[in-house]
Design a protein around this motif. Structure first.
Motif, PDB file in Angstrom:
ATOM      1  N   THR A  83      22.546  51.107  55.974  1.00 29.80           N
ATOM      2  CA  THR A  83      23.109  49.871  55.445  1.00 29.80           C
ATOM      3  C   THR A  83      24.525  49.679  55.972  1.00 29.80           C
ATOM      4  O   THR A  83      25.002  50.432  56.816  1.00 29.80           O
ATOM      5  N   ASN A  84      25.202  48.654  55.443  1.00 30.36           N
ATOM      6  CA  ASN A  84      26.565  48.358  55.877  1.00 30.36           C
ATOM      7  C   ASN A  84      27.430  48.065  54.648  1.00 30.36           C
ATOM      8  O   ASN A  84      27.015  48.283  53.520  1.00 30.36           O
ATOM      9  N   SER A  85      28.613  47.513  54.895  1.00 31.22           N
ATOM     10  CA  SER A  85      29.616  47.408  53.836  1.00 31.22           C
ATOM     11  C   SER A  85      29.211  46.495  52.681  1.00 31.22           C
ATOM     12  O   SER A  85      29.597  46.744  51.538  1.00 31.22           O
ATOM     13  N   TYR A 139      39.080  40.488  64.562  1.00 29.69           N
ATOM     14  CA  TYR A 139      38.097  39.702  63.813  1.00 29.69           C
ATOM     15  C   TYR A 139      38.812  38.420  63.408  1.00 29.69           C
ATOM     16  O   TYR A 139      39.637  38.411  62.512  1.00 29.69           O
ATOM     17  N   TYR A 140      38.513  37.348  64.112  1.00 23.58           N
ATOM     18  CA  TYR A 140      39.259  36.103  63.987  1.00 23.58           C
ATOM     19  C   TYR A 140      38.785  35.279  62.791  1.00 23.58           C
ATOM     20  O   TYR A 140      37.589  35.224  62.502  1.00 23.58           O
ATOM     21  N   GLY A 167      41.388  43.166  56.254  1.00 17.99           N
ATOM     22  CA  GLY A 167      40.458  44.069  55.589  1.00 17.99           C
ATOM     23  C   GLY A 167      40.870  44.388  54.167  1.00 17.99           C
ATOM     24  O   GLY A 167      40.448  45.388  53.591  1.00 17.99           O
ATOM     25  N   ILE A 168      41.719  43.518  53.591  1.00 15.06           N
ATOM     26  CA  ILE A 168      42.140  43.626  52.195  1.00 15.06           C
ATOM     27  C   ILE A 168      41.961  42.254  51.556  1.00 15.06           C
ATOM     28  O   ILE A 168      42.381  41.245  52.126  1.00 15.06           O
ATOM     29  N   GLY A 194      27.717  42.926  56.961  1.00 15.79           N
ATOM     30  CA  GLY A 194      29.089  43.252  56.606  1.00 15.79           C
ATOM     31  C   GLY A 194      29.574  42.345  55.490  1.00 15.79           C
ATOM     32  O   GLY A 194      29.230  41.155  55.458  1.00 15.79           O
ATOM     33  N   TYR A 195      30.367  42.851  54.568  1.00 17.99           N
ATOM     34  CA  TYR A 195      30.796  42.051  53.419  1.00 17.99           C
ATOM     35  C   TYR A 195      31.573  40.818  53.861  1.00 17.99           C
ATOM     36  O   TYR A 195      31.561  39.787  53.189  1.00 17.99           O
ATOM     37  N   GLU A 196      32.266  40.895  55.009  1.00 17.59           N
ATOM     38  CA  GLU A 196      33.053  39.750  55.457  1.00 17.59           C
ATOM     39  C   GLU A 196      32.174  38.536  55.778  1.00 17.59           C
ATOM     40  O   GLU A 196      32.582  37.385  55.575  1.00 17.59           O
ATOM     41  N   TYR A 197      30.949  38.794  56.237  1.00 15.53           N
ATOM     42  CA  TYR A 197      30.038  37.689  56.515  1.00 15.53           C
ATOM     43  C   TYR A 197      29.461  37.109  55.220  1.00 15.53           C
ATOM     44  O   TYR A 197      29.164  35.912  55.141  1.00 15.53           O
TER      45      TYR A 197
END
Length: 239
Positions: A83-85, A139-140, A167-168, A194-197
């Motif tokens: 899995t991922n974040s 990561y733009y 990342g915060i 990824g949680y950012e997506y």
């Protein structure tokens, strides 16, 4: 005041090669101190009373660290290798409960201002960015005129970016519950998301995420030996 933080620390850190064979990536030292310890001490100095660490690879290292810091609670993700974040964050949902919290990664070094800026920001759900400063793996992040997250990509030519992801983040309990509810419908389909997506999807379709750009913030995400060298030469002295 936010009193809870969640640290994503389940990954295997394979880009460090042999350096992570016997320790998780967060335990690699930058400037003579483990990255995750730097983060924990900064969080505590900013008033954080509860630190949930989403663990996976070599979980025992974090469980030992919890004996030194009573603020730490560990939440193990047995599926860390597949899995991922976002899955790690989703796996922490019962432990997080209804709390508002700061979300960060285990492989960061940063100024205390990164935390205080988020804490004092008037918006409840916030992604921290800075002008682009990293020499690799940027990561733009794009936002609209109201400061709301509208796009993000590792390819700067795909968007009108305003800066790069630190990342915060700061997330409200209400937003996080919506985030988990949506991810629950696609977790089997997207275990490596990824949680950012997921944050981007939320901002585009469900609930806005505000983008906070901190000019001049000293920070670095350390993913490999080259990152570590750069951070020790250019960043650590300012922390």
């Amino acid at each position: 005041m936010i009193r809870t933080a969640v640290i994503m620390a389940a990954g295997m850190g394979t880009r460090f090669g042999t350096m992570t064979e016997e320790r998780p990536k967060g335990f690699i030292e930058a400037g003579g101190k483990a990255m995750v310890v730097r983060s924990i001490e900064t969080l505590i100095s900013c008033g954080i009373e509860r630190i949930i660490i989403g663990t996976g690879y070599l979980r025992e290292a974090y469980e030992e660290l919890a004996k030194q810091y009573p603020q730490i609670e560990c939440c193990f993700s047995p599926r860390y290798a597949e899995t991922n974040s976002m899955y790690t964050l989703y796996n922490c949902r019962e432990m997080i409960g209804d709390e508002d919290f700061l979300l960060l990664e285990s492989d960061l070094v940063f100024e205390r201002r990164a935390i205080t800026a988020l804490m004092t920001c008037e918006h409840p759900d916030v992604m921290l960015i800075t002008p682009v400063t990293k020499f690799q793996d940027q990561y733009y992040v794009e936002s609209n005129d109201q400061g709301v997250l509208t796009n993000c990509s590792v390819n700067k030519d795909e968007l009108n970016y305003k800066g790069e992801l630190v990342g915060i983040h700061k997330l409200s309990g209400a937003f996080y519950k919506k985030m988990c509810a949506d991810y629950a419908q696609k977790v089997d389909e997207l275990p490596k998301l990824g949680y950012e997506y997921q944050l981007l999807y939320m901002s585009q379709h469900i609930s806005p995420v505000f983008v906070l750009c901190e000019e001049g913030l000293k920070w670095y995400e350390i993913d490999d030996i080259d990152d570590l060298k750069f951070a020790e030469e250019h960043i650590i002295q300012y922390l």
